[in-house]
Design an enzyme around this catalytic site. Structure first.
Site, mmCIF file in Angstrom:
data_model
loop_
_atom_site.group_PDB
_atom_site.id
_atom_site.type_symbol
_atom_site.label_atom_id
_atom_site.label_comp_id
_atom_site.label_asym_id
_atom_site.label_seq_id
_atom_site.Cartn_x
_atom_site.Cartn_y
_atom_site.Cartn_z
ATOM 1 N N ASP A 14 11.034 -24.764 -45.317
ATOM 2 C CA ASP A 14 11.729 -24.302 -44.115
ATOM 3 C C ASP A 14 11.612 -22.789 -43.949
ATOM 4 O OD1 ASP A 14 12.532 -26.871 -43.553
ATOM 5 O OD2 ASP A 14 14.660 -26.537 -43.907
ATOM 6 N N ASP A 15 11.934 -22.336 -42.744
ATOM 7 C CA ASP A 15 12.059 -20.905 -42.411
ATOM 8 C C ASP A 15 10.727 -20.168 -42.396
ATOM 9 O OD1 ASP A 15 14.768 -21.464 -42.348
ATOM 10 O OD2 ASP A 15 15.174 -20.604 -44.310
ATOM 11 N N HIS A 135 17.596 -25.579 -37.975
ATOM 12 C CA HIS A 135 18.002 -24.512 -38.886
ATOM 13 C C HIS A 135 19.503 -24.633 -39.140
ATOM 14 C CE1 HIS A 135 17.786 -20.692 -40.894
ATOM 15 N NE2 HIS A 135 18.473 -20.028 -39.974
#
Length: 313
Positions: A14-15, A135
């Site tokens: 992620d991110d 998110h």
């Protein structure tokens, strides 16, 4: 878990696009086989560079929809919007939950921002998201989940994430304050299942990631989480649980959510207001080391696990 069980494991970083240092670490993890998939923050400070990296290394990529940190992609929403504070930035992980509980968010603005993020993703990557999650798990929040499911359907995005880790109650290494938040995430996710299913959205059979974040990520904890969750999955199948949306025929599909990367530095990164403590933490580097550990990959083989991306389910 029997070694004869066919298991497909998607390891999502992620991110992606949060900052250059995080991106370097994520690419390193992908190129060494430690992760198989990435989720892009299109309002991240290095989103365009991250998209270029994904093209260069042929990284399977999805959208990490963001309604809680930094600046909206849709410029109209940076002023006089229920999604932002007086500085024009999102309300934060807990702030958006508080605003929802108070009935303060306008859902048409949520839809507007999600559509803007899908559009920007396509502009940056040249493709439709192969999956789309949220998110800080914003995509399973009340009312937002309905908008999210509609956006996925309208844009032909087939896969999402349902963050219900069915073996979580057995993970006694998790601190109670974290467990309290994780339980709230799971409750929201459970209440999202029928909404996603009604729009034809799919997700892996098993989710892991709450129990193995940051300092809690060890080879042993990943092994235990895999075993706990898979055992619970097969038990729920026997009981015909409504949680699951089979994705892979005779295989069991699993997503492991991860957050690897070299820690951000205070002068760069973030989504328009600098990197947060989570991104600057040593725990990002810790996750990288664990995910690349040969012992972990040996345990995958012992459990009959095949690493893959969402496009392979």
């Amino acid at each position: 878990m029997s070694v004869n069980t066919r298991v497909k494991l998607v390891v999502t970083g992620d991110d992606f696009g949060y900052c250059p240092r995080r991106d370097v670490g994520i690419v390193e993890c992908f190129n060494t086989g430690a992760i198989t998939n990435v989720s892009l923050l299109v309002n991240g400070s290095s989103a365009a560079c991250a998209a270029d990296l994904a093209r260069r290394y042929n990284m399977p990529i999805g959208l990490h929809a963001n309604l809680s940190e930094g600046l909206p992609v849709c410029r109209e929403l940076r002023q006089n919007s229920t999604l932002v504070n007086s500085r024009g930035v999102f309300l934060g992980k807990m702030g958006i939950r508080k605003a929802l509980a108070q009935g303060l968010l306008i859902m048409s603005e949520v839809r507007q921002e999600l559509n803007a993020q899908v559009k920007l993703f396509r502009e940056l990557t040249g493709q439709n998201p192969q999956h789309m999650d949220g998110h800080q798990h914003v995509h399973v929040l009340p009312k937002i989940r309905e908008e999210f499911a509609q956006v996925l359907k309208e844009h032909g995005i087939r896969y999402t994430r349902v963050p219900v880790e069915v073996g979580l109650h057995r993970c006694n290494w998790i601190k109670e304050e974290l467990m309290e938040f994780y339980r709230s995430v799971e409750e929201d996710a459970l209440n999202s299942v029928e909404i996603f299913r009604s729009q034809g959205i799919r997700w892996p059979d098993v989710y892991i990631g709450l129990s193995t974040m940051g300092e809690n990520m060890t080879v042993k904890n990943i092994q235990r989480a895999l075993d706990y969750s898979t055992e619970s999955f097969h038990s729920c199948l026997t009981q015909q649980s409504s949680l699951y949306s089979p994705t892979s025929g005779s295989s069991t599909s699993i997503e492991l959510m991860t957050h690897p990367g070299y820690p951000s530095i205070s002068s760069e990164g973030g989504c328009g207001e600098g990197p947060d403590d989570f991104s600057q933490s040593w725990e990002r580097l810790h996750e990288m080391k664990i995910l690349k550990d040969p012992l972990l990959h040996s345990s995958y083989s012992e459990r009959g696990i095949q690493l893959c991306a969402f496009r392979d389910l």
